[in-house]
Design a protein around this motif. Sequence first.
Motif, mmCIF file in Angstrom:
data_model
loop_
_atom_site.group_PDB
_atom_site.id
_atom_site.type_symbol
_atom_site.label_atom_id
_atom_site.label_comp_id
_atom_site.label_asym_id
_atom_site.label_seq_id
_atom_site.Cartn_x
_atom_site.Cartn_y
_atom_site.Cartn_z
ATOM 1 N N ASN A 175 0.961 -1.091 -0.056
ATOM 2 C CA ASN A 175 0.060 -0.243 -0.083
ATOM 3 C C ASN A 175 0.623 0.892 0.344
ATOM 4 N N VAL A 176 2.127 0.853 0.663
ATOM 5 C CA VAL A 176 3.008 2.656 0.641
ATOM 6 C C VAL A 176 3.867 2.525 -0.891
ATOM 7 N N TYR A 177 4.143 1.348 -0.877
ATOM 8 C CA TYR A 177 5.185 1.123 -2.443
ATOM 9 C C TYR A 177 3.944 2.046 -3.163
ATOM 10 N N LEU A 178 3.356 1.716 -3.260
ATOM 11 C CA LEU A 178 3.038 2.637 -4.930
ATOM 12 C C LEU A 178 2.755 3.575 -4.426
ATOM 13 N N ALA A 179 2.570 4.831 -3.254
ATOM 14 C CA ALA A 179 2.795 6.163 -3.531
ATOM 15 C C ALA A 179 4.377 6.011 -3.922
#
Length: 270
Positions: free
Chosen positions: A102-106
């Motif tokens: 979820n964080v990597y997407l940003a």
Amino acid sequence: MNTSLATKYIEIQGVEQSFKTKKGPFCALQDINLTVAKGEFVTLIGHSGCGKSTLLNLMAGLTTPTQGTLLCANREIAGPGPERAVVFQNHSLLPWLTCFENVYLAVERVFSANENKGKLKARTEAALAMVGLTPAAHKRPGEISGGMKQRVGIARALSMEPKVLLLDEPFGALDALTRARLQDELLQIVASTQSTVVMVTHDVDEAVLLSDRIVMLTNGPAATIGEVLQVDLPRPRSRVALAEDLRYLGGRKAVIDFLYTRQAHVEKAA
């Protein structure tokens, strides 16, 4: 922090926001003028329906004003941008992805044009570590608590290295103890990142504990800024140390007086 002496970073000039409804135009905000300094922590507080979230959405560029101008770093806010990260009360995580993913997407969206996957992975890990979630990096949202989900949302926002952090009641749905713990963590994170923060809250104690200034909005419709309170408390702040601090108690009393005496009277008279 004195905004007349500090760098003006966010400028809101003569902003009005109206919406079309079946009953005709509805004016949510009018005559909003506000300056937020670089590195300042400002909270927006007021009764339900006073346009706090509407004003935050305008700063985020998620909506455009009916009238007036919003600037960030002397550039007009014409839409969302990675320099302004938003954390909502609803964490908005993708349930099929892990916390890391979820964080990597940003991170990937903001930095992939100039950085390799190793660097993107390191950025993601650093953001999760900042909010104490390294052990839960490979768990999915359904496997972690509400407080941890909000930490993932904050990590995702911080991972973009935003100049401005916009928080829309990020702790509103949490129990009191979890909320207090995350407030303390937010104080530490903001101190280390030196981010400019604008936060919407209903919680008077939260506003006084976290803020440099508290912007109090009048009741809607056609809400405007009724009063701005400077919170003259030294940093770093400790909730235990502040519990009997006369400056803290005075700030709390001033906000309560505005919300429940002056604005309660306006509400009854309407």
